[in-house]
Design an enzyme around this catalytic site. Structure first.
Site, PDB file in Angstrom:
ATOM      1  N   SER A  62       0.823  -1.212   0.000  1.00 21.17           N
ATOM      2  CA  SER A  62       0.000   0.000   0.000  1.00 21.17           C
ATOM      3  C   SER A  62       0.858   1.263   0.000  1.00 21.17           C
ATOM      4  O   SER A  62       2.008   1.265   0.454  1.00 21.17           O
ATOM      5  CB  SER A  62      -0.921   0.012   1.224  1.00 21.17           C
ATOM      6  OG  SER A  62      -1.704  -1.157   1.259  1.00 21.17           O
TER       7      SER A  62
HETATM    8  N1  SAM Z   1      -0.253  -5.017   4.126  1.00 18.67           N
HETATM    9  C1  SAM Z   1       0.428  -5.321   2.897  1.00 18.67           C
HETATM   10  C2  SAM Z   1       1.779  -4.721   2.789  1.00 18.67           C
HETATM   11  O1  SAM Z   1       2.184  -3.938   3.661  1.00 18.67           O
HETATM   12  O2  SAM Z   1       2.465  -5.055   1.823  1.00 18.67           O
HETATM   13  C3  SAM Z   1      -0.386  -4.967   1.686  1.00 18.67           C
HETATM   14  C4  SAM Z   1      -1.450  -5.924   1.455  1.00 18.67           C
HETATM   15  S1  SAM Z   1      -2.145  -6.042  -0.133  1.00 18.67           S
HETATM   16  C5  SAM Z   1      -2.847  -4.465  -0.399  1.00 18.67           C
HETATM   17  C6  SAM Z   1      -3.507  -7.103   0.292  1.00 18.67           C
HETATM   18  C7  SAM Z   1      -3.101  -8.517   0.623  1.00 18.67           C
HETATM   19  O3  SAM Z   1      -4.251  -9.213   1.095  1.00 18.67           O
HETATM   20  C8  SAM Z   1      -2.608  -9.314  -0.565  1.00 18.67           C
HETATM   21  O4  SAM Z   1      -1.322  -9.828  -0.305  1.00 18.67           O
HETATM   22  C9  SAM Z   1      -3.631 -10.450  -0.716  1.00 18.67           C
HETATM   23  O5  SAM Z   1      -3.077 -11.670  -1.154  1.00 18.67           O
HETATM   24  C10 SAM Z   1      -4.141 -10.551   0.701  1.00 18.67           C
HETATM   25  N2  SAM Z   1      -5.448 -11.209   0.862  1.00 18.67           N
HETATM   26  C11 SAM Z   1      -6.570 -11.095   0.102  1.00 18.67           C
HETATM   27  N3  SAM Z   1      -7.555 -11.848   0.614  1.00 18.67           N
HETATM   28  C12 SAM Z   1      -7.049 -12.453   1.723  1.00 18.67           C
HETATM   29  C13 SAM Z   1      -7.559 -13.352   2.698  1.00 18.67           C
HETATM   30  N4  SAM Z   1      -8.824 -13.811   2.663  1.00 18.67           N
HETATM   31  N5  SAM Z   1      -6.746 -13.759   3.690  1.00 18.67           N
HETATM   32  C14 SAM Z   1      -5.468 -13.320   3.775  1.00 18.67           C
HETATM   33  N6  SAM Z   1      -4.916 -12.478   2.885  1.00 18.67           N
HETATM   34  C15 SAM Z   1      -5.699 -12.039   1.885  1.00 18.67           C
END
Ligand code: SAM
Length: 213
Positions: A62
């Site tokens: 993000s």
């Molecule tokens: N917090 C992260 C960082 O600092 O890099 C950014 C996260 S990214 C915007 C969103 C993440 O949520 C992705 O890696 C995606 O694979 C994960 N995601 C989506 N659905 C999910 C779920 N049900 N459980 C766990 N992770 C999930």
């Protein structure tokens, strides 16, 4: 400037302070955590710019301001157990780890979870635990949590996450459709969620049993 210290200082002066981020703990954490180490080396020179970056598997780290505002809204004091859904690169987990007692982070994509675990370990974040799985189900064995951060866009407050939150706990999550959401703060007052909308945002979708299919 191998450690990108100047770039971090500029990120704070130009992106965070002018937009109202004022919690000294959050500013200090973001001044300290080496964001470039959470992205591929080819992206190091853009790691402190004012936008999200790709981290592989179609996912993103993000924008710095988004990390700051979501963290600030949790109002951490250093004693909390925090649940993060969507470990991604692990950068947000590291920022949380600077401000809370323990961070439990769930990521559904194995390769991302493994890479984030490695970087966090190399940086010495012993208070972050990463689990591979469907974060919409939370991490019940470690519950209840003082704070929950959802870093992917959900259709509504995932019920399991709400149940795993302490009374008076706070959750920050982007809620809305799969292509546009509203960043929302949810407080637990008894069985009722009290919601406060912050602003529109766009996150990758939260995919899982209590998210998007
Ligand atoms: N917090 C992260 C960082 O600092 O890099 C950014 C996260 S990214 C915007 C969103 C993440 O949520 C992705 O890696 C995606 O694979 C994960 N995601 C989506 N659905 C999910 C779920 N049900 N459980 C766990 N992770 C999930």
């Amino acid at each position: 400037m191998t450690d990108f210290e100047d770039a971090r200082e500029r990120m704070i002066e130009e992106q965070l302070l002018p937009r109202g981020i004022s919690d000294p703990g959050v500013l200090e954490a973001m001044r300290k955590v080496p964001r470039h180490l959470f992205v591929d080396r080819e992206l190091w020179n853009r790691a402190y710019d004012d936008y999200p970056l790709p981290i592989g598997e179609g996912q993103t780290i993000s924008q710095p301001y988004m990390v700051a505002v979501m963290t600030e809204e949790l109002r951490l004091t250093g004693r909390e157990a925090v649940l993060e859904i969507g470990t991604g690169s692990g950068y947000q987990s590291a920022v949380l780890a600077e401000l809370a007692e323990t961070v439990f982070s769930v990521e559904r994509i194995e390769s991302l979870a493994r890479r984030a675990t490695d970087v966090l370990r190399q940086l010495g974040y012993a208070n972050v635990l990463v689990k591979i799985g469907d974060g919409t189900l939370g991490w019940s064995e470690r519950s209840p949590y003082d704070a929950i951060l959802v870093t992917a866009g959900a259709p509504d407050v995932p019920s399991e996450l709400f149940e795993q939150m302490k009374e008076r706990g706070r959750m920050v999550a982007p809620l809305g459709s799969s292509y546009s959401q509203v960043l929302t703060v949810i407080e637990r007052i008894g069985q009722k969620p009290r919601k406060r909308s912050l602003f529109s945002c766009v996150f990758v979708p939260l995919i899982g049993e209590h998210g998007w299919k």
